[in-house]
Each structure stands twice: as structure tokens, then as C-alpha cells.
Write a protein that holds these residues in place. Structure first.
Motif, mmCIF file in Angstrom:
data_model
loop_
_atom_site.group_PDB
_atom_site.id
_atom_site.type_symbol
_atom_site.label_atom_id
_atom_site.label_comp_id
_atom_site.label_asym_id
_atom_site.label_seq_id
_atom_site.Cartn_x
_atom_site.Cartn_y
_atom_site.Cartn_z
ATOM 1 N N UNK A 31 0.923 -1.107 -0.241
ATOM 2 C CA UNK A 31 0.094 -0.032 -0.006
ATOM 3 C C UNK A 31 0.742 1.397 -0.014
ATOM 4 N N UNK A 32 1.902 1.356 0.697
ATOM 5 C CA UNK A 32 2.794 2.357 0.961
ATOM 6 C C UNK A 32 3.481 2.502 -0.567
ATOM 7 N N UNK A 33 3.984 1.578 -1.199
ATOM 8 C CA UNK A 33 4.415 1.795 -2.335
ATOM 9 C C UNK A 33 3.659 2.166 -3.348
ATOM 10 N N UNK A 34 2.473 1.731 -3.647
ATOM 11 C CA UNK A 34 1.441 2.313 -4.458
ATOM 12 C C UNK A 34 1.276 3.710 -4.167
ATOM 13 N N UNK A 35 0.839 4.179 -2.813
ATOM 14 C CA UNK A 35 0.800 5.476 -2.680
ATOM 15 C C UNK A 35 1.946 6.442 -2.990
ATOM 16 N N UNK A 36 3.256 5.922 -3.040
ATOM 17 C CA UNK A 36 4.183 6.718 -3.442
ATOM 18 C C UNK A 36 4.508 6.699 -4.966
ATOM 19 N N UNK A 37 3.965 5.592 -5.752
ATOM 20 C CA UNK A 37 4.301 5.521 -7.138
ATOM 21 C C UNK A 37 2.979 6.324 -7.712
ATOM 22 N N UNK A 38 2.264 6.650 -7.303
ATOM 23 C CA UNK A 38 0.690 7.178 -8.093
ATOM 24 C C UNK A 38 1.266 8.714 -8.002
ATOM 25 N N UNK A 39 0.672 9.269 -9.281
ATOM 26 C CA UNK A 39 0.636 10.914 -9.542
ATOM 27 C C UNK A 39 -0.530 11.654 -8.933
ATOM 28 N N UNK A 40 -1.683 10.811 -8.931
ATOM 29 C CA UNK A 40 -2.988 11.215 -8.705
ATOM 30 C C UNK A 40 -3.668 10.264 -7.562
ATOM 31 N N UNK A 41 -3.953 11.009 -6.322
ATOM 32 C CA UNK A 41 -4.778 10.383 -5.079
ATOM 33 C C UNK A 41 -6.044 10.635 -5.083
#
Lengths: 263, 263
Positions: A31-41
Motif C-alpha cells: 500500500x505504501x509503495x502504491x501511494x508513493x508511485x501514484x501521480x494522482x490520489x
């Protein structure tokens, strides 16, 4: 591999991210990695705040709580253009949360660019697991998770499930137990369970578990009242075998459902 | 705070640690911290290996799979002497795993030093969540988790639960679906579900999800056979509303259970 969107040479990625119950110690590295990889939340404003802090180059799209499908469509629109998008959800997005809404949006979509988006569901701990861990192992044997919200399903379906979950002697966890718009449903649910289960059955009320105002309360099926519960509470009801162990230091007892059945 | 053990001025700590389904990206920071803090690691040999690597100063106590209660007692014996002990479990220790065994051991214990141990249940993602995430959101609506093992409960209890889970139109996840010692139970479980649910109901077979040999297979209630399943497989059976979305790149379809009920 994978079909490219016409709109972009880059294949977009959409993660549906389970933040877990709030405590960072319960958020998975995935989950932390996906949040770091995203341009948009993208998400309900409260969960977007919970998911942060974010970098200045990340764009936040917070929205109201009641627009899951709009939010999912917005996320696909961004990802279909090649963006990296995280849709955030508390708990497990696969349990009464955003993953179903995202797939509903995809199911109805005619744009092949939406279907070409790389979609990843990132599971998380759900509220029932968090509350269970705090009190011991009430979900240690066969159990059901039910949403008491009749916003999207007829109340008769919920009643039927409550009747069968009770008759099957399942431990139960109630999600969305009560709200201002749904004031009587929880009381009716308790009535149904009481008709087939002893009043001594253990009830665990877990409110905001994993957040600063976390509160656990133990009571019984005979004593519990809808007023004891709000929309941020998960309600666990023990089966006929669920037991208590007093804690010597005081405080609430341990609760567990044994692996064996019968005496 | 807390009563000191007579054996030691230091209060022992026992963590019951959920490793999650295998992939390190799914192991929570709380679980990793507990493993790092422990002097002793206790568990089924396979899970102790999965939990490592460990430091030379940490003592590993691997044991056979069928001795949960002995293992729990051994952990309390160590912790009651002031040790820091992690009992490891795959998945969520609170779901058909070690947390119930640990509390069973405590429930029967007369030694106050056992009750004085600081006990922490560390939840983890369970197999059903992992398999669900890989295929979409099959658990997106009311669902039951059932163990089909009749080692510790009468088969009649399991049959009764299957009948009610089916009649209540719950999505179901079967744990411990089959083993050499329990060869016919899964076939009988499918028969019970087939009596009340269409043969087109979606079935997801998730084997070793989160491990190197991970395998997902989609089939239907009409087609699934016990031979398709082994003890390392979690079986998900969709409700009447569970749906498929084909993936354009081929491979297995997305599976989800919508938030709404009925058409």
C-alpha cells in the motif's frame, strides 16, 4: 503485453489501495509503495488525508463520501490517459469498500482505454480484524461479515442473511451498523439475533480501532443497545462457543472463539 | 502497571504474529517489528522459515503442524519467565490460526505468571483477502469464512453452516478445504451449495497466493471438482450477484460482487 490506450503510448495504472484501519503500523508495504508511485490520489477526503503526507508533484482529488461510482470513473478517466492513479480506501478495499465500485465502473464502460488500464487491488486489514486483534480472537472460528446498510440492497435481503447467520451459529461482524439516515436497522438486527442466540452471547464494539480515539467495549447481546453504536463502530457478535478470559490487570477481558466446537 | 511474574522482574511479552499470505509486501510493519523484537520465535517449522531471516541471537522453535496447543503452552512458558516471544502464523492469526490456540492455552492455565504476560495479537492479511484482491472484489458484499476441517468440530455443525450460508446467499470462502485425512468433505460441501445456488455461480480457487508458485483459477459451481483443490487452496464461491468482467489481455476475468443487490 497489454493493449495500449489510443490516448497515450503509456499504459496507465490504477491501484485500489487499502490503507488498513488507520494505524501506520497496519499499512502494508504494498500500500505504501502504491501511494508513493501514484501521480494522482483519489478518494473520500478523510481517507485522502489519512493516506498522506504526499509530495508536491502528487495531485489530490478528495471528494464526498457518497459518490463512490463517480470517484471510480474519475480515476479510470485519468488512468486511461496514462496516469498513475491511487484510489484510497480505509480498511480492505475488497470488503464493503472501493474495489467493488471501481469494478462496477469498469463493468459498465464501453471505452477500451478503460479496460486497458493496469488495475491492481491492494488489500488491507479490515476493521473486523483490527477490533478482533485488540480483544483476542473472536473471529477464530467460522464467521460472517455483513453490511447493515440498506442504501443499495433491500432490507429483506439483510434480514434473511441475519436469520441464516444466526441459525448457522456464525460469529458475525456488522459493518455500516447505523447512521442518521438508517436509525432503526441495527435494533431490528439485534432482535433477529436475539431470537436464536442466548443473551449472554459476547458483543464487542470497536470504534475507530487503530486511530487516536480508539475505543473497545465488551457487552452482551442482552445488554447492547443501538445507542451504544455509531457509524464508526464495528459490531462483533460471538457464537454459542465464544468465551471470555478475565485479564488480571483489569480492563476488558480477552474474547476468543475456540477452534473446537462443543464441550 | 501489570502484575510481575515471580520468576522474573521483567514482564515477558508474547506476540501472536500474522505473517500475511507470504509476500513480504503484504506483511505489516507491526508484524515485522514484533519479529525483530522477539528473542524466541515459535511456530510451525514452515512458518518460522517464512518469517525469517533472523539474527544469531534469536532462538527458533520450529514444530510440527498438528501441535498448536503445545506450541502455545511452550510460548507462554518462555514468556512467563520474562522472555520476548513471537508465535508466528501465516495469514491472520485471528482467522483459523494460532490466536485461538494461544487463548485456549491461557484459558486453561492456573499459573498467574502466564496471565501476567503482555499479550499482543498482531493481525495479518488472510488468504481469502489475498485471493480476492488478485481477481477483483468477490468479497465486496456480505460473506462468510468457513473451515471445512472436522478435526475439532462435528461435521454436522459444518453442514448446518453450509446450508445457512447458502440459503443466506452469502459469498463463501472455504479454509482447510481438503486433505488426505479429509477426502470427501469438500465434495459434500459443493453438493450442499449446489442444492440452493445456480451452477453458474463463480468459483475462485486461489493456491499459495503471495508465494512464488501462486496460482488462481476461475471455474463455476457446476464444474468445480474436489480434485481441483488441495490443502493450500482457498476456495471462494460467489453469491447470486457475483459477476465477471473479461480482461482484454486475456487471462482470467475480473470477479466482483456489487455493492447493490438485484437488478
Amino acid at each position: 503485453m497489454g493493449t495500449m490506450s489510443d490516448a497515450s503510448a503509456v499504459r496507465g495504472h490504477l491501484w485500489v489501495v487499502g490503507l488498513g484501519p488507520g494505524d501506520l503500523a497496519w499499512r502494508t508495504p504494498e500500500a505504501s509503495a502504491a501511494l508513493a508511485a501514484a501521480d494522482h490520489i483519489v478518494g473520500y477526503e478523510t481517507y485522502v488525508q489519512m493516506a498522506g503526507p504526499f509530495r508536491p508533484d502528487q495531485t489530490l482529488h478528495g471528494s464526498d463520501n457518497r459518490v463512490e461510482l463517480d470517484r471510480a470513473r474519475h480515476a479510470f478517466t485519468l488512468a486511461a490517459q496514462g496516469a498513475r492513479v491511487a484510489v484510497v480506501s480505509s480498511g480492505d478495499p475488497g470488503v464493503f469498500a472501493m474495489a467493488s465500485a471501481v469494478l462496477e465502473a469498469l463493468d459498465g464502460a464501453s471505452d477500451p482505454a478503460w479496460h486497458a488500464v493496469e488495475l491492481t487491488i491492494v488489500p488491507g486489514l479490515t476493521a473486523a480484524q483490527a477490533a478482533a486483534a485488540r480483544v483476542g480472537a473472536p473471529l477464530g472460528h467460522d464467521f460472517c461479515l455483513l453490511s447493515l446498510s440498506d442504501n443499495l440492497k433491500p432490507w429483506e435481503v439483510i434480514e434473511n442473511r441475519l436469520v441464516h447467520a444466526t441459525a448457522g451459529d456464525f460469529v458475525m461482524a456488522f459493518y455500516n451498523p447505523i447512521s442518521k439516515a438508517r436509525p432503526w436497522q441495527l435494533g431490528r438486527a439485534f432482535e433477529i439475533v436475539r431470537a436464536h442466540r442466548t443473551g449472554e452471547a459476547v458483543v464487542v464494539l470497536g470504534r475507530d480501532i487503530g486511530r487516536p480515539d480508539e475505543r473497545i467495549r465488551l457487552t452482551t447481546l442482552a445488554d447492547v443497545r443501538p445507542e451504544d453504536v455509531d457509524m464508526r463502530t464495528v459490531v462483533l457478535i460471538g457464537s454459542s462457543t465464544t468465551r471470555l478470559i478475565p485479564r488480571p490487570e483489569g480492563g476488558e477481558a480477552w474474547v476468543y472463539t475456540p477452534r473446537f466446537y462443543g464441550k
